[in-house]
Motif scaffolding. Structure first.
Motif, short mmCIF file in Angstrom:
data_model
loop_
_atom_site.label_atom_id
_atom_site.label_comp_id
_atom_site.label_asym_id
_atom_site.label_seq_id
_atom_site.Cartn_x
_atom_site.Cartn_y
_atom_site.Cartn_z
N ARG A 3 -59.28 60.49 -49.03
CA ARG A 3 -58.18 60.78 -48.11
C ARG A 3 -58.78 61.14 -46.75
NH1 ARG A 3 -56.34 63.28 -52.92
NH2 ARG A 3 -54.40 62.37 -53.70
N GLU A 47 -57.78 61.46 -42.25
CA GLU A 47 -56.98 61.27 -41.05
C GLU A 47 -57.95 61.18 -39.89
OE1 GLU A 47 -52.90 62.91 -40.25
OE2 GLU A 47 -54.08 64.23 -38.93
N LYS A 93 -53.96 56.92 -34.42
CA LYS A 93 -54.12 57.80 -35.57
C LYS A 93 -54.09 56.97 -36.84
CE LYS A 93 -50.75 60.58 -36.92
NZ LYS A 93 -49.84 61.75 -37.04
N ASN A 117 -54.19 57.22 -41.07
CA ASN A 117 -54.09 58.04 -42.28
C ASN A 117 -54.32 57.12 -43.48
OD1 ASN A 117 -52.33 59.12 -44.69
ND2 ASN A 117 -52.75 60.89 -43.39
N CYS A 118 -55.22 57.53 -44.36
CA CYS A 118 -55.59 56.67 -45.49
C CYS A 118 -55.68 57.47 -46.77
CB CYS A 118 -56.95 56.00 -45.21
SG CYS A 118 -57.55 54.97 -46.58
N SER A 119 -55.16 56.88 -47.86
CA SER A 119 -55.37 57.38 -49.22
C SER A 119 -55.80 56.18 -50.05
CB SER A 119 -54.08 58.00 -49.78
OG SER A 119 -54.26 58.39 -51.14
#
Length: 267
Positions: free
Chosen positions: A45, A47, A76, A78-80
């Motif tokens: 995870r 950011e 920006k 955001n990654c999961s």
């Protein structure tokens, strides 16, 4: 001339897509061996914040991608996912890559929440937004963004573009393509195999449709002529003065072109 330029661009991007799939298979196999050696699975995870160059590329092999506008001064991200992002950037281009592969994700319950979200500053001008995915849906909310060209290709996912007003080059194998146009002032080239295409176009727009299909059906409340909906192989339709080209190719998927009622006058 425009069609030749678009076709050349699509061919080049399809070669990139094939390379991405090959790399993702190798990456997935390596990840499986690593996980089996050390046990369990972990979720990456993050950011991240990056500068906003005129060209943005997102390459992924198995998770959904969402592009959104925002009022920040940086991009920006955001990654999961199961494997880390690979970020490459310079003053002209930002590339975000994710080779998390399909073989690894099957074994992790967290896969249902995997995603890449990219927020683009609305105060910047972009020449290209390019998204290549071997699996997973792609959604792009273009409200307030100034983008010259949007290119999206996905193997197993759907594509959804909101508030579109750019040159669009969209292609998917098995997913649907949905586009809601804010304006139709630049050409679009849209391709699907088994997926359907649903387009909503403002009533003041000038459009020349070239639709080719094998077994798909055509429905329209936008064009003035009546159509029986049968898959005749090719449909040509024109509305307005100085129309821009809308080229749609489907194998078994149908095409629906809906009219968006507005108070504006026809261009």
């Amino acid at each position: 001339m425009i069609k030749r330029i678009i076709k050349k661009s699509v061919d080049n991007k399809k070669r990139l897509f094939a390379v991405l799939v090959a790399v993702s298979i190798v990456s997935a196999a390596a990840a499986v061996l690593t996980r089996n050696a050390f046990g369990g699975s972990s979720v990456y995870r993050a950011e991240l914040f990056c500068a906003a160059p005129p060209r943005v590329n997102v390459n992924t092999a198995g998770i959904p991608v969402e592009i959104l506008p925002w009022d920040g001064g940086f991009i920006k991200i955001n990654c999961s996912a199961e494997l880390p992002l690979i970020i490459k950037e310079d003053e002209n281009e930002l590339t975000v890559s994710q080779d998390d592969g399909f073989a690894v994700s099957v074994f992790t319950p967290e896969v249902l929440g995997y995603h890449i979200k990219v927020w683009l500053p609305s105060e910047r001008d972009y020449t290209e937004i390019n998204i290549v995915s071997a699996g997973g849906d792609v959604a792009f909310d273009a409200r307030g963004l100034s983008v010259r060209r949007v290119y999206v290709v996905s193997k197993n996912g759907g594509i959804k573009i909101s508030s579109a007003d750019s040159i669009l080059l969209l292609s998917t194998k098995s997913g649907n393509i949905d586009v809601d146009y804010a304006y139709f002032l630049l050409p679009s080239l849209i391709e699907t195999a088994s997926g359907g295409v649903n387009l909503a176009i403002p009533d003041f727009s000038s459009v020349r449709l070239d639709y080719v299909t094998e077994t798909g059906r055509f429905e329209s409340s936008f064009f003035p002529d009546e159509f029986d909906g049968a898959g005749t192989g090719a449909v040509r339709a024109v509305k307005g003065n100085r129309p821009c080209v809308l080229s749609v190719y489907t194998k078994s998927g149908g095409l629906v072109v809906s009219k968006k009622e507005t108070d504006a006058h026809e261009f």
